[in-house]
Write an enzyme that holds these catalytic residues in place. Sequence first.
Site, PDB file in Angstrom:
ATOM      1  N   GLY A 248       0.824  -1.202   0.000  1.00 59.24           N
ATOM      2  CA  GLY A 248       0.000   0.000   0.000  1.00 59.24           C
ATOM      3  C   GLY A 248       0.859   1.252   0.000  1.00 59.24           C
ATOM      4  O   GLY A 248       2.082   1.186   0.103  1.00 59.24           O
TER       5      GLY A 248
ATOM      6  N   PHE B 293       1.374   4.777   2.013  1.00 64.45           N
ATOM      7  CA  PHE B 293       0.940   5.282   3.315  1.00 64.45           C
ATOM      8  C   PHE B 293       0.327   6.672   3.275  1.00 64.45           C
ATOM      9  O   PHE B 293      -0.324   7.092   4.223  1.00 64.45           O
ATOM     10  CB  PHE B 293       2.036   5.187   4.389  1.00 64.45           C
TER      11      PHE B 293
ATOM     12  N   HIS C  43      12.696  11.835   7.116  1.00 59.80           N
ATOM     13  CA  HIS C  43      13.641  12.772   6.495  1.00 59.80           C
ATOM     14  C   HIS C  43      13.407  12.932   4.997  1.00 59.80           C
ATOM     15  O   HIS C  43      13.895  13.889   4.387  1.00 59.80           O
ATOM     16  CB  HIS C  43      15.096  12.336   6.751  1.00 59.80           C
ATOM     17  N   ASP C  44      12.664  12.008   4.397  1.00 58.46           N
ATOM     18  CA  ASP C  44      12.434  12.059   2.945  1.00 58.46           C
ATOM     19  C   ASP C  44      11.371  13.076   2.538  1.00 58.46           C
ATOM     20  O   ASP C  44      11.211  13.348   1.346  1.00 58.46           O
ATOM     21  CB  ASP C  44      11.999  10.683   2.427  1.00 58.46           C
TER      22      ASP C  44
END
Length: 256
Positions: free
Chosen positions: A136, A138, A156-157
């Site tokens: 899935g 998120f 952090h992304d």
Amino acid sequence: GLILEKPTDKQDAYPHLKDSPETLHGYILQCNDMVWPLFSHLENAVREGTNEVKIRFMDAMHSIARLTGKDVATAFDLSPYNMACDNGGCTGAMAYEFTKAHPGLSVIVFDLPQVIEVRRHFQPKENDDRVSFVGGRFFKDDLPKADLYILARILHDWSDEKLNVLLSKLSKMCTPGCGLLVSEIFLDEERKRPSRALLQALSMTEGKQRSTTEYRDLLEKHGVTPKHIKHTDNLLDAILFVKEKKKREGTCGQVW
């Protein structure tokens, strides 16, 4: 350039060796073959990913999770929790470390369907039926129900704006007592160290590295309170947040 020499003993202490249990071989290859060329040829950096590229990226994430997983999994007493959801858990390497460290804990690895499809390339020899996989996205799909949500190398992304969407979703899923375990490289308050965080930031686009204070402020807006901070002396540190019970006011304005 960086020269890595093969040791004569204590092989496990050298994470560049492919056969070491704590190898960073996959991550080193990813940086050398994929990340650095993107900086060298930015005009050609955006292209369709092949299955080979996908597996190379997963191997990089797998090696980081194997190296850091035990320290993150053992950072806190997680005995109050029965079911964890490792959001963006990729190959499950981190999840397996959590079930090893906590016999009463089961972990659902939640990641993109195309990641789940090829995760068998990285399945450990020892089967663990307490680790399961669900595909899935998120940001868009419903998250698996759990009483502990793991966010390891995820926050952090993304920008604060995107994270507020995800954290709001997690907050609604969480009942009082539910835990959020955040594992990242934490910047110092002056945002100057550790150097590995600043180096990694050079390859980031939308996201950014944050300090413990920044993560605390970000998550507290969504009804969770930091309970413990652990500096592991490994590549990743960790904070355990817990959703508190809502305080109620009595007829005389008393909070109880």
